[in-house]
Motif scaffolding. Sequence first.
Motif, PDB file in Angstrom:
ATOM      1  N   GLU A  59       0.837  -1.199   0.000  1.00 24.83           N
ATOM      2  CA  GLU A  59       0.000   0.000   0.000  1.00 24.83           C
ATOM      3  C   GLU A  59       0.872   1.249   0.000  1.00 24.83           C
ATOM      4  O   GLU A  59       1.899   1.301   0.700  1.00 24.83           O
ATOM      5  CB  GLU A  59      -0.938  -0.002   1.206  1.00 24.83           C
ATOM      6  N   ASN A  60       0.466   2.244  -0.735  1.00 26.10           N
ATOM      7  CA  ASN A  60       1.243   3.474  -0.877  1.00 26.10           C
ATOM      8  C   ASN A  60       1.388   4.222   0.450  1.00 26.10           C
ATOM      9  O   ASN A  60       2.333   4.990   0.618  1.00 26.10           O
ATOM     10  CB  ASN A  60       0.602   4.378  -1.934  1.00 26.10           C
ATOM     11  N   GLU A  61       0.508   4.011   1.393  1.00 26.66           N
ATOM     12  CA  GLU A  61       0.579   4.685   2.691  1.00 26.66           C
ATOM     13  C   GLU A  61       1.536   3.986   3.651  1.00 26.66           C
ATOM     14  O   GLU A  61       1.845   4.513   4.716  1.00 26.66           O
ATOM     15  CB  GLU A  61      -0.808   4.758   3.337  1.00 26.66           C
ATOM     16  N   ASN A  62       2.020   2.789   3.301  1.00 24.23           N
ATOM     17  CA  ASN A  62       2.833   1.977   4.214  1.00 24.23           C
ATOM     18  C   ASN A  62       4.316   2.345   4.126  1.00 24.23           C
ATOM     19  O   ASN A  62       5.094   1.672   3.446  1.00 24.23           O
ATOM     20  CB  ASN A  62       2.628   0.492   3.926  1.00 24.23           C
ATOM     21  N   LEU A  63       4.697   3.384   4.833  1.00 24.75           N
ATOM     22  CA  LEU A  63       6.099   3.803   4.824  1.00 24.75           C
ATOM     23  C   LEU A  63       6.999   2.867   5.621  1.00 24.75           C
ATOM     24  O   LEU A  63       8.218   3.054   5.644  1.00 24.75           O
ATOM     25  CB  LEU A  63       6.222   5.235   5.328  1.00 24.75           C
ATOM     26  N   ALA A  64       6.431   1.852   6.263  1.00 16.84           N
ATOM     27  CA  ALA A  64       7.221   0.857   6.980  1.00 16.84           C
ATOM     28  C   ALA A  64       7.482  -0.389   6.118  1.00 16.84           C
ATOM     29  O   ALA A  64       8.079  -1.353   6.592  1.00 16.84           O
ATOM     30  CB  ALA A  64       6.514   0.463   8.276  1.00 16.84           C
ATOM     31  N   ALA A  65       7.071  -0.375   4.858  1.00 14.70           N
ATOM     32  CA  ALA A  65       7.303  -1.517   3.961  1.00 14.70           C
ATOM     33  C   ALA A  65       8.804  -1.718   3.752  1.00 14.70           C
ATOM     34  O   ALA A  65       9.599  -0.770   3.850  1.00 14.70           O
ATOM     35  CB  ALA A  65       6.603  -1.282   2.622  1.00 14.70           C
ATOM     36  N   ASP A  66       9.181  -2.941   3.434  1.00 17.79           N
ATOM     37  CA  ASP A  66      10.599  -3.254   3.246  1.00 17.79           C
ATOM     38  C   ASP A  66      11.264  -2.373   2.183  1.00 17.79           C
ATOM     39  O   ASP A  66      12.399  -1.935   2.350  1.00 17.79           O
ATOM     40  CB  ASP A  66      10.804  -4.738   2.940  1.00 17.79           C
ATOM     41  N   ILE A  67      10.558  -2.073   1.101  1.00 15.64           N
ATOM     42  CA  ILE A  67      11.158  -1.302   0.005  1.00 15.64           C
ATOM     43  C   ILE A  67      11.394   0.163   0.367  1.00 15.64           C
ATOM     44  O   ILE A  67      12.034   0.885  -0.394  1.00 15.64           O
ATOM     45  CB  ILE A  67      10.303  -1.392  -1.279  1.00 15.64           C
TER      46      ILE A  67
END
Length: 184
Positions: A59-67
Amino acid sequence: MKKEFVIGVTGASGVIYARRLLEVLCDRATVHIVVSDTARQIAGIEGVDLTGFDAIYAENENLAADIASGSFRYDGMAIVPCSMKTLAAVSNGLADNLIARAADVCLKERRPLLLLLREMPLSRVHLRNMLAADEAGATVMVASPPFYQRPATIDDLVDMVVARVLDHLGVEHALGSRWSGYDA
């Protein structure tokens, strides 16, 4: 070892380019896909489905994503299509969503970042942002297919643009034909 890429899809017309890129790339690499809310709306308007790929969706709001982290290794990123809003964010270091943050990571880690713009005409602000993105290390591309191959369909035109994106990501493909010179 299988290559790994991030594909961002933002709110500009031309979601068909993203769909075709994903069709080819998901068979050849590990792909992370991030679709902005506006891109989802435009995909609906344009009749393009971006679901069902063998890929990792975030999700674009997930700034905690691995990438979102420079310590997460991937081979590069393409934003297809890249809206002028996203271009402005990338060229000015405004990483307020996952697409912009992953692009920021590409730039700071010196990984390939491709921005496929689909807009015209261009204002001075757009041109300045394009130059700033280039100066920061991004490759600015415009969805402008060539006609020397005498395309017969919209799919032919899309393939010629997607082929250039794949070339710049270093991914082998068989889309379209390559220019072999003009014999006058």
